[in-house]
Motif scaffolding. Structure first.
Motif: not given
Lengths: 457, 457
Positions: A267-272, A285-287, B365-372
């Motif tokens: 499901q995309g959780i790197v490192g498990g 960062r990991r996601r 979600g905010l951080i990842n949303g901004l990056v993506l």
């Protein structure tokens, strides 16, 4: 088994912390079930967690450390003086020691190890050099061994006089070693009961016992315990010295952990492992490391649409169906991936069986492709009243389903064969290929129909 | 631990089958590891599997049945005469018996049970009435019990004279029962060694021992064995009668099985188990039952696009980005679902903590949303040289990522709270909501831009 806890454990801990009631704290933690400790600890701030650990004796702190997730324990060790950290570490079981230390940067770990005796530190260092999913990483080094020429009576006498030392240890076997430390055999507790008092251990020991090496893998160990109903298996070095024991329960726990890590990775959780108590930036960062790869692959797949933009403007209705084709092909493919991952872990499939798996999946793919293609085709036809649109959309989904299902079945096998991690990589590879093919099929069919019939609008 | 098998086990089995070499077959199967048996059996045709089982003694057949997947064992039982089936069943361990019978239609199962003694049949029937993930479904009924007034000497004498009967059994405890069969305590093997010979079992038994009931759940049992380092826990009825023992290893195995089933379900394998040896139509039907729901939800989500078709024809480039928004929001949301599922099983989160989880996810979600959003926005801008398109696409993905991540975190908690299966239902619910919102956001932003600036082309 009934814990009628009226008070929420996290509130009770907070209360005891605020009142510096260290004795009550220790006895309260002792009362809590393992899950309650994990729950309560993860709801304290890191400062409070550190304060709590500092209030406990090293023994009690070690008990808490053995319950909570390793990354949490590692953070707490880093927060304290290295001498305190070492004192707690020394009270932990040998396999848990190594697991926690492996979560710490090696420089910081060395600072803690410097506080241990040279011998203990060398032991722990050796332990951390093993992979967690090998016999070396899973073994415990707490076991009872006797020399081969000792008698049953001597051993029973030893138990009668030292019994209280092993109260916490549930002894199933004693190990029989030669004067040079090499493993000669094992004696079950029940054999000690049944044997004549003067018999030597050597005479009643089971010889030619099964053993494993430090680098024996979790898969091999799992297979071993599936086959033999043993409590544990001794780990020996190349020259026959006994190093420790791998217990069945630790193998089973590691196996459950592996399945869970694979699930997280798929499901995309790197490192498990990710806990919500970890810092936001680390989690993010990991996601992202996985999402960013994914978005680039997505852009690549979508470029197929960009190349057919003219077709799309002539058949704008198609834009409604492209996301459906993409999503449904992904779903069908993931089902096949999941079955292959399951069969790999059950052992009913090997990485060499590409053709067999592919054929088995093609047949399912054909049926499911026809059903799904028909459904979406009819939906398109009814919506626009245009049977050609139905054929274009339904045909593309049908063919793409066959492709997705048969690829999904074999991608994990190919990845595993080349030493890549099928849990992490199967999904992105699958969806990129099936998206590209799905878009290509739908848009190409549409352009053929446009050219031949002009009947789509 | 080394199995240097030059010949592929499935070919060797086939050879022995063709030559009717039943003795070699039995000894060859004995040599194979558990995984090799599973592998080889799953590669024989069902006819050959039946033939193989018929060539074995009931004891050996029972050993094979305990290794292979339950559904396979059930099919083979159905293929044979009910008297033969009953003979094999009788040789299986009590927990495996029930597991296999539960895979068979009750009418067929009754036919087999009719061949057993009334008492045995009643036992098995009772076993099959328990859920597999409760103490009743997990317990074994093979254990040793003695009366409270027997002496240590008597028990040791019993072991010395009956030892050979338990050679295969690894006895860790004996159970001490009253004359009426209610459990009074347990005695560890090491205590028998340490005790005075004339002591009664009652005097050396551990009293007030922890027990569980038939309906104690797998989660409670897992928590129990996390907390206590016991080998097993006795199962008692409401009136204190001893019913069996749940072993730690069976709980750990069941737990690994549960994780694995949840993983399969989250990928849309309904029922949690599918083997490629199952009939194509069965596999296809079970996968479709989930896919058909999914395609209907997909059509629902895509209808949002249909409503905005005019906007889309004006900004045809948007069609390239809609599948990306749909896929990426799904990925981000699934990560959050996976972390919640993991935390539920670790016990670091409870179903009541919606707000806490939601807040924790919103920040990621905010951080990842901004990056993506920035990534996709820049890609759109560069491709079309239109910065407005970049804002529309990037803005929609950014906002939708926050939504997907925070929803993904809490959907499993809500489903579990209402007694639904979070593994199976979280994915479809999540993607439907995020698809609808993603499409809505992108198309609405586009139409606003069109109206205000007219600058998108």
């Amino acid at each position: 088994m009934e814990h009628t806890q009226v008070i929420d454990p996290k509130e009770r801990l907070q209360f005891l912390l605020e009142h510096n009631a260290s004795e009550e704290l220790a006895s309260y933690l002792d009362e809590l079930s393992s899950q309650e400790v994990v729950y309560a600890m993860s709801h304290l701030s890191r400062t409070d967690q550190s304060k709590l650990i500092a209030m406990l004796s090293p023994e009690d702190a070690a008990d808490v450390f053995e319950e909570i997730p390793e990354s949490q324990a590692a953070d707490l060790l880093l927060d304290m003086e290295s001498s305190d950290a070492a004192a707690i570490l020394q009270e932990m079981e040998s396999d848990d020691q190594a697991d926690v230390l492996m979560e710490i940067e090696s420089e910081d770990a060395e600072e803690i190890l410097a506080q241990l005796s040279l011998e203990d530190a060398a032991d722990v260092r050796k332990r951390t050099s093993y992979e967690w999913d090998t016999a070396g990483g899973l073994m415990i080094t707490e076991y009872l061994s006797f020399h081969a020429d000792e008698s049953v009576e001597q051993v029973i006498h030893y138990f009668r006089t030292h019994g209280d030392e092993f109260e916490d240890l549930h002894i199933k076997y004693v190990y029989v070693v030669s004067r040079t430390g090499s493993l000669e055999g094992i004696v079950q507790m029940q054999s000690l009961l049944m044997a004549a008092p003067h018999a030597t251990l050597s005479s009643i020991a089971l010889k030619n016992i099964l053993t494993c090496y430090e680098h024996t893998s979790l898969d091999e160990l799992g297979d071993f315990f599936d086959t033999y109903d043993f409590y544990g298996v001794p780990v020996i070095s190349e020259d026959g010295q006994m190093l420790g024991i791998v217990l069945r329960k630790n193998v089973l726990e590691a196996y459950a952990e592996q399945v869970s890590i694979e699930h997280m990775e798929s499901q995309g959780i790197v490192g498990g492992e990710e806990l919500r108590t970890m810092p936001v930036l680390l989690r993010s960062r990991r996601r992202l490391s996985w999402l960013v790869v994914n978005i680039l692959l997505n852009i690549l797949a979508a470029s197929v649409i960009a190349f057919h933009q003219d077709t799309l403007s002539s058949v704008i209705a198609l834009a409604v169906f492209l996301p459906i084709i993409s999503d449904m092909s992904g779903c069908s493919g993931f089902q096949a991936v999941a079955v292959t991952m399951r069969e790999l872990s059950l052992g009913t499939v090997r990485t060499s069986e590409l053709l067999r798996v592919w054929l088995k999946e093609v047949s399912v793919g054909l049926i499911n492709g026809l059903v799904l293609g028909a459904l979406i085709g009819v939906a398109a036809w009814l919506w626009k009243g245009n049977v050609y649109l139905g054929f274009v959309v339904g045909g593309a989904l049908a063919i793409n389903t066959v492709l997705a299902v048969s690829l999904g079945g074999i991608i994990p096998l190919i990845l595993k064969r080349f030493g890549a991690d099928p849990a992490l990589a199967s999904g992105p590879i699958l969806t990129t290929v099936t998206d590209m093919m799905g878009f290509f099929l739908a848009l190409t069919f549409a352009s053929i129909m446009l050219n031949t019939t002009g009947a789509i609008h």
